[in-house]
Design an enzyme around this catalytic site. Structure first.
Site, PDB file in Angstrom:
ATOM      1  N   VAL A 174       0.894   5.136  -2.316  1.00  0.00           N
ATOM      2  CA  VAL A 174      -0.094   6.337  -2.017  1.00  0.00           C
ATOM      3  C   VAL A 174       0.643   7.158  -0.987  1.00  0.00           C
ATOM      4  O   VAL A 174       0.786   8.395  -1.424  1.00  0.00           O
ATOM      5  CB  VAL A 174      -1.483   5.968  -1.481  1.00  0.00           C
ATOM      6  CG1 VAL A 174      -2.108   7.244  -0.852  1.00  0.00           C
ATOM      7  CG2 VAL A 174      -2.465   5.278  -2.497  1.00  0.00           C
TER       8      VAL A 174
ATOM      9  N   GLY B 265       6.952  -5.065   3.692  1.00  0.00           N
ATOM     10  CA  GLY B 265       6.798  -4.233   2.735  1.00  0.00           C
ATOM     11  C   GLY B 265       8.128  -3.643   2.094  1.00  0.00           C
ATOM     12  O   GLY B 265       8.750  -4.408   1.046  1.00  0.00           O
TER      13      GLY B 265
ATOM     14  N   ASP C 273       0.747  -1.086  -0.130  1.00  0.00           N
ATOM     15  CA  ASP C 273       0.068   0.063   0.016  1.00  0.00           C
ATOM     16  C   ASP C 273       0.838   1.364  -0.099  1.00  0.00           C
ATOM     17  O   ASP C 273       0.348   2.398   0.053  1.00  0.00           O
ATOM     18  CB  ASP C 273      -0.816   0.047   1.267  1.00  0.00           C
ATOM     19  CG  ASP C 273      -0.062  -0.189   2.451  1.00  0.00           C
ATOM     20  OD1 ASP C 273       0.591  -1.096   2.637  1.00  0.00           O
ATOM     21  OD2 ASP C 273      -0.467   0.613   3.433  1.00  0.00           O
TER      22      ASP C 273
ATOM     23  N   LYS D  60      -2.397  -5.260  13.182  1.00  0.00           N
ATOM     24  CA  LYS D  60      -0.872  -5.193  12.768  1.00  0.00           C
ATOM     25  C   LYS D  60      -0.230  -4.051  13.397  1.00  0.00           C
ATOM     26  O   LYS D  60      -1.209  -2.895  13.411  1.00  0.00           O
ATOM     27  CB  LYS D  60      -0.865  -4.865  11.411  1.00  0.00           C
ATOM     28  CG  LYS D  60       0.387  -4.447  10.596  1.00  0.00           C
ATOM     29  CD  LYS D  60       0.254  -4.371   9.188  1.00  0.00           C
ATOM     30  CE  LYS D  60       1.608  -3.843   8.688  1.00  0.00           C
ATOM     31  NZ  LYS D  60       1.419  -2.575   7.969  1.00  0.00           N
TER      32      LYS D  60
ATOM     33  N   ARG E  90       1.704   6.880  16.946  1.00  0.00           N
ATOM     34  CA  ARG E  90       2.350   8.013  16.499  1.00  0.00           C
ATOM     35  C   ARG E  90       1.730   9.485  16.547  1.00  0.00           C
ATOM     36  O   ARG E  90       0.453   9.629  16.471  1.00  0.00           O
ATOM     37  CB  ARG E  90       2.670   7.762  14.844  1.00  0.00           C
ATOM     38  CG  ARG E  90       3.134   6.851  14.394  1.00  0.00           C
ATOM     39  CD  ARG E  90       3.193   6.518  12.965  1.00  0.00           C
ATOM     40  NE  ARG E  90       3.963   5.261  12.402  1.00  0.00           N
ATOM     41  CZ  ARG E  90       3.739   4.748  11.275  1.00  0.00           C
ATOM     42  NH1 ARG E  90       3.091   5.252  10.068  1.00  0.00           N
ATOM     43  NH2 ARG E  90       4.503   3.822  10.620  1.00  0.00           N
TER      44      ARG E  90
ATOM     45  N   TYR F 208      -0.733   2.269  14.990  1.00  0.00           N
ATOM     46  CA  TYR F 208       0.707   2.680  15.173  1.00  0.00           C
ATOM     47  C   TYR F 208       0.624   3.661  16.123  1.00  0.00           C
ATOM     48  O   TYR F 208      -0.149   4.766  16.010  1.00  0.00           O
ATOM     49  CB  TYR F 208       1.361   3.061  13.962  1.00  0.00           C
ATOM     50  CG  TYR F 208       1.664   1.916  12.862  1.00  0.00           C
ATOM     51  CD1 TYR F 208       2.366   1.167  12.830  1.00  0.00           C
ATOM     52  CD2 TYR F 208       0.310   1.995  11.764  1.00  0.00           C
ATOM     53  CE1 TYR F 208       2.458   0.069  11.815  1.00  0.00           C
ATOM     54  CE2 TYR F 208       0.689   1.093  10.679  1.00  0.00           C
ATOM     55  CZ  TYR F 208       1.687   0.095  10.898  1.00  0.00           C
ATOM     56  OH  TYR F 208       1.857  -1.033  10.045  1.00  0.00           O
TER      57      TYR F 208
END
Length: 291
Positions: free
Chosen positions: A36, A237, A33, A184, A155, A153
């Site tokens: 983007v 990734g 992904d 995840k 952040r 995440y």
């Protein structure tokens, strides 16, 4: 009315079985992904080759945005799951942690998805909106029996320690309480702390592969350590599409995530025999019998 509840449960269970297609409760996902958020990671043919390489080495699924699915040979998803990513932001935004929804569960179904994913940055300035999006997507997933992967995440400007085990565990708990089927996230500083996070979460936790490591061997060894801590899979990734030979990474990583492929009897010893074949290979072979 009473018969509708088992049907709803079975609908999501069928898709979850496709996603966890090896039957060992673990996942190896291609996280693709990134175009983007960060720009192209390969030309059109190159991205298709990455997915094809994953399928050839029996990875479990690929995470893609809805439009990119059109550039991938749909036949590759006969042997691996498609996860359509619903969230987006770019590296050029004033707030790169502010994720917005750019697709829907219904659109993902039209694309042939087995699951959807959303990205939530806990602690970001736009956290409230992202939590609302996660809850809305979870409701739609329940309506349409679609598994939901929540990328959680820590952040944001107020977070003094984004690697805090308590913070990561809190992020996972938010995902579970709002309806995610798989989480995840990022590992804690130590494997023992990561094990505690996994133990606190009632749904499978998989780990982000993270930035490109110094070597392939280092990444595979780190993944093996995370799996030993109880993590249920790896989403790779940058360590995939920045590897000069992605097939080599899969050859090294797949036996670590799915050792049962090297020892087929392991699943039989650890799990009750399923009523229907679980593996993708058997699924298609059995469907042809008696036809």
């Amino acid at each position: 009315m009473s018969s509708s509840v088992p049907l709803l449960v079975a609908g999501k269970a069928i898709r979850m079985d496709r996603l966890f297609g090896h039957g060992d409760g673990r996942l190896l996902l291609l996280a693709l992904d990134h175009p983007v958020s960060a720009g192209p990671i390969a030309d059109a043919a190159g991205l298709n080759r990455l997915v094809a390489t994953g399928a050839a080495h029996r990875a479990d699924g690929a995470i893609l945005h809805k439009g990119r699915v059109r550039a991938i040979d749909h036949r590759l998803f006969r042997s691996m799951s498609l996860i359509v990513h619903l969230s987006a932001s770019t590296m050029h935004a004033p707030d790169t942690d502010a994720k917005v929804l750019v697709s829907s569960v219904v659109e993902a179904l039209r694309r042939g998805a087995d699951a959807v994913s959303v990205h939530i940055n806990i602690g970001s300035a736009e956290e409230a909106a992202q939590l609302g999006d996660l809850a809305a997507v979870a409701d739609a997933c329940d309506q349409w029996n679609m598994p939901l992967l929540a990328m959680m995440y820590p952040r944001g400007p107020r977070l003094a320690d984004p690697q805090s085990a308590d913070l990561i565990a809190h992020a996972a708990a938010v995902a579970v309480d709002l309806g995610a089927d798989v989480v995840k996230t990022v590992p804690a500083r130590t494997d023992a702390e990561t094990a505690d996070i996994v133990a606190s979460c009632p749904v499978p936790i998989i780990m982000a592969g993270g930035p490109k490591t110094g070597s392939r061997d280092e990444f595979v060894a780190r993944s093996a350590a995370l799996l030993r801590s109880g993590v249920r899979g790896i989403a790779v990734g940058r360590n995939l599409f920045e590897d000069p030979e992605p097939a080599g990474l899969f050859r090294a990583l797949v036996p670590v995530v799915h050792p049962v492929m090297e020892n087929p009897g392991a699943v039989e010893r650890e799990m009750p025999a399923p009523a229907l074949p679980v593996s993708r290979e058997n699924r298609f072979e059995e469907s042809l019998k008696g036809s």
